[in-house]
Design an enzyme around this catalytic site. Structure first.
Site, PDB file in Angstrom:
ATOM      1  N   GLY A  26     -76.973   7.370 -57.016  1.00 48.39           N
ATOM      2  CA  GLY A  26     -77.625   7.129 -58.288  1.00 48.39           C
ATOM      3  C   GLY A  26     -76.610   6.946 -59.401  1.00 48.39           C
ATOM      4  N   GLY A  42     -75.348   7.323 -63.401  1.00 44.16           N
ATOM      5  CA  GLY A  42     -75.378   8.476 -64.296  1.00 44.16           C
ATOM      6  C   GLY A  42     -74.257   9.455 -64.007  1.00 44.16           C
ATOM      7  N   HIS A  43     -73.471   9.176 -62.958  1.00 45.76           N
ATOM      8  CA  HIS A  43     -72.358  10.054 -62.590  1.00 45.76           C
ATOM      9  C   HIS A  43     -71.007   9.414 -62.861  1.00 45.76           C
ATOM     10  CE1 HIS A  43     -75.429  12.421 -60.766  1.00 45.76           C
ATOM     11  NE2 HIS A  43     -75.668  11.558 -59.804  1.00 45.76           N
ATOM     12  N   LYS A  81     -73.086  11.209 -50.354  1.00 47.28           N
ATOM     13  CA  LYS A  81     -73.318  12.561 -50.873  1.00 47.28           C
ATOM     14  C   LYS A  81     -74.609  13.103 -50.255  1.00 47.28           C
ATOM     15  CE  LYS A  81     -73.253  11.686 -55.404  1.00 47.28           C
ATOM     16  NZ  LYS A  81     -73.360  10.211 -55.337  1.00 47.28           N
ATOM     17  N   ASP A 119     -80.268   9.616 -50.492  1.00 46.05           N
ATOM     18  CA  ASP A 119     -79.038   8.910 -50.135  1.00 46.05           C
ATOM     19  C   ASP A 119     -78.842   8.882 -48.623  1.00 46.05           C
ATOM     20  OD1 ASP A 119     -77.221   8.389 -52.742  1.00 46.05           O
ATOM     21  OD2 ASP A 119     -78.359  10.224 -53.017  1.00 46.05           O
ATOM     22  N   HIS A 128     -77.417  16.503 -61.156  1.00 49.79           N
ATOM     23  CA  HIS A 128     -78.623  15.913 -61.729  1.00 49.79           C
ATOM     24  C   HIS A 128     -79.330  16.941 -62.591  1.00 49.79           C
ATOM     25  CE1 HIS A 128     -77.864  14.154 -57.728  1.00 49.79           C
ATOM     26  NE2 HIS A 128     -77.972  13.033 -58.407  1.00 49.79           N
TER      27      HIS A 128
END
Lengths: 329, 329
Positions: A53, A55-56, A104, A109, A215
Site C-alpha cells: 500500500g 503511504g509508507h 510484507k 499483500d 497503518h
C-alpha cells in the site's frame, strides 16, 4: 484534514507523477501507474520486485534503483497492489534470471503477491518479512507484520542479486535474513488517510501508543507520554526478547520516522537507542536514521535491530543508487 | 508537547551526539559542541563555514562533507551561534585558503558572523542569503530572511571551493547566486519549541499561513486551506514577481518540507509546482524534493526557484558527500 493535497482521489497519482518526474534519471513510471521500475536493468540478474500500500514512502518506490529493487508496485493508500500490477512489474523487469518478490506480512499483500507468483510461472520466489515484535507470531490473526525491517531485507537482497546470486540462493539468503531482523514502533500522533479525512485512531494530548503498526494499527498498550530514553528502553527490551544475540554479535540499528517526525527528534531517539545498546553490551556496527517506512503523517518512530554477520555487513555496504539510499561507487 | 525528547535543556545536545555518532564516517563533533566539521579536509581549499539556530535540520549540519560545508555551527533552537563558536569552527577547518561564511539574513546571525569575521582576521569573507520573497527587502525591519535557498547556495559554493576557487572568486560567485534564488513557504500546522512547550503561533483547523518563515514567523497572510495546485500557483507567482527570468532560462525547483510533512505530500506539491511552471513556459533543469530546511515539527512546505546558468548547473551536479545530499563520484 491538513495536507498538501488537491483531492483524495487524485492524491496518490499526483504524488507518483511528481516522484517519477523528479527522479527520471533513476526510474520510470509505468504509463498505467501499475509500477515504478529501475531505468537501467542488469541483463540476467534476478529481478527484485516489491510493493504494498502507498503511504509508507520512501518504502518501496524510494528504494528502486541499482543495488536494491528493480520495480515497486504501489497499491492505493494502505491497500495491497493487485496481482495484475505485480505480474506486469515482473514482466517489465525480469531479464532472464527470474524474480524474487519481497512481501510484507499482511493478509492482502500475501494473497495478491502469491496469486501473482502463481500467474507468473515457476521462476518466481517469495521472501516474507515479519519483523514487528509488537504482534505475537501465532496468537494474533495473521501473525507478525512486516514494517521498517523490510528496508534492510531489500538492501541486502538487492546487493546479493547485483552480485550475481541466483534465485535459489537469494531465497535462502532471504530465509537467513528475516529472522535476524526485528522492529517495534511508537506513535505520538495518529495519521490521517486522505479519503477518510480524520485520524485513523485517537490519542489524548498526553498519550502515546506503544507497538503501533505502520497503518496506525493498535499496539501493545496505550501509555502516558514517556521520555525518549524510556521509549528506547521499552522498544529495545521487546526487540531483544525476540532476537537472541550471540555474544559479540554486532547489530545494525535503524531508527525510522513515521512521516510527521522531524530529523532533530529522530537523532535524539538514535542517541537514546545507542546508549541503551551500549548499556546492554551490544555493539552497533552500522546504522541508519531517517524516515524510511512511514505512515502518512503519523508522528513517532520505530527501532529496528538486525543481528549482523560478515555477509550481511558486506551486502549493507555494497553500492546503492536509489532515491532514499545512495552510497558507494 | 508531543516529541521524542528527554528534557528541553538536553534536547539539542542529545540530537547532535546522536547525529555525530550515526555519521562518524563523514564528520566529527567538536567536544564542546561548538561545531561539526568534515572529517577529511582538503588542504589549501577555502573553508566553507555556515551555521544558525538549530531546529532546521538537515540545514546546516546535514550538509557538512565533501563538496559542501567544511563546518557548521549549531546555535540553540532558533538562536544564532555565538561569535566564539564560529571563530573556533573557522580555526578548525581553515587549511590556508581562508574561510567563506554562508549566513542567513537574520539580525542575530549577521551580527554574530560579522563579529566572528572581525575576530578571525582578514582572510574571512561572507555571503548573505536572503531568498524569502514573503518579506519585502527594505520595508520590513531587517529585510528578507534566508530560508531554504541557502541549501542551493551552500551546494554551489561548495562545489566551486572544491574545484579550487579562491576566496575572492567564491565571494563573487556568492554575489552572483544570491539574487538568482528566491523562495516562499506555507505552514499548515505550527511548530512547537521544546523550551516553550506550546505552538509558536496558532492556526485554526481550516487555516494556513502563507509566507511563513522557518521559525514560524508570521507571513503575508492567513488564509483558509487551499488546494496544492492553488498553493503552488500563489507561491510561484510571488517568487517569479521577484525573480525575472530571461527567455529560456531554466530553473532549479526545490520543494522543501518543514519537518512534519511526509514525502507523499511533498511530491504532490512537486507535481503541482511542475505543472505550474510548465503552464508559465518555464523549464525545470534540476530539482530536489525533501525536508532540507525544516522548522522543528511544522507542517507545510516552501518552494524555491533558482535561475540557472551553465556554471550553476555544473556546480549543482558536482559530486557531494554529506548526510542530506549525496551524489556523483
Amino acid at each position: 484534514m491538513k495536507k498538501l493535497i488537491n483531492r483524495p482521489d487524485t492524491f496518490l497519482e499526483e504524488s507518483l507523477r511528481g516522484f517519477a518526474a523528479a527522479h527520471a534519471d533513476l526510474l520510470e513510471l509505468d504509463p498505467r501507474m501499475r509500477f515504478l521500475r529501475r531505468r537501467q536493468l542488469n541483463p540476467g540478474k534476478v529481478a527484485l520486485v516489491s510493493g504494498g500500500g502507498a503511504g509508507h514512502e520512501p518504502l518501496h518506490i524510494g528504494f528502486v534503483g541499482r543495488g536494491m529493487l528493480d520495480a515497486a508496485c504501489p497499491g492505493q493508500i494502505f491497500t495491497s497492489p493487485t496481482p495484475d500490477q505485480i505480474v506486469q512489474a515482473v514482466r517489465a523487469v525480469d531479464t532472464g534470471g527470474g524474480a524474487l518478490l519481497v512481501v510484507k506480512n499482511y493478509e492482502g499483500d500475501v494473497m495478491n503477491f502469491d496469486m501473482a507468483a502463481e500467474m507468473g510461472g515457476d521462476r518466481i520466489a517469495r521472501v516474507l518479512v515479519d519483523d514487528d515484535v509488537a504482534v505475537k507470531p501465532a496468537a494474533q490473526g495473521f501473525g507478525r507484520r512486516g514494517v521498517a525491517g523490510t528496508v534492510i531485507v531489500e538492501k541486502m537482497l538487492g546487493a546479493a542479486a547485483e552480485e550475481g546470486c541466483d534465485l535459489a540462493a537469494l531465497e535462502r539468503l532471504g530465509a537467513h535474513l528475516v529472522p535476524r531482523i526485528r522492529s517495534m514502533g511508537v506513535a505520538l500522533k495518529p495519521c490521517t488517510m486522505p479519503a477518510l479525512g480524520r485520524p485513523t485512531f485517537e490519542l489524548g494530548p498526553d498519550e502515546m501508543e506503544l507497538g503501533v503498526g505502520i497503518h496506525g494499527e493498535a499496539g501493545v498498550r496505550r501509555a502516558m507520554l514517556m521520555s525518549a530514553d524510556a521509549i528506547a528502553a521499552e522498544l529495545l527490551d521487546a526487540i531483544l526478547a525476540e532476537l537472541p544475540l550471540a555474544r559479540r554479535t554486532p547489530v545494525l540499528l535503524l531508527v525510522n520516522g513515521f512521516g510527521g517526525t522531524p530529523m532533530i527528534e529522530l537523532y535524539v531517539m538514535a542517541h537514546a537507542a545507542r546508549l541503551g545498546l551500549e548499556k546492554r553490551g551490544i555493539a552497533i556496527a552500522r546504522n541508519a536514521v531517517g524516515s524510511f517506512a512511514s505512515s502518512l503523517d503519523m508522528a513517532g518512530c520505530s527501532i529496528t535491530l538486525a543481528a549482523l554477520d560478515d555477509g550481511m555487513i558486506r551486502h549493507w555496504d555494497a553500492p546503492v543508487e536509489t532515491v532514499a539510499f545512495r552510497w558507494g561507487r
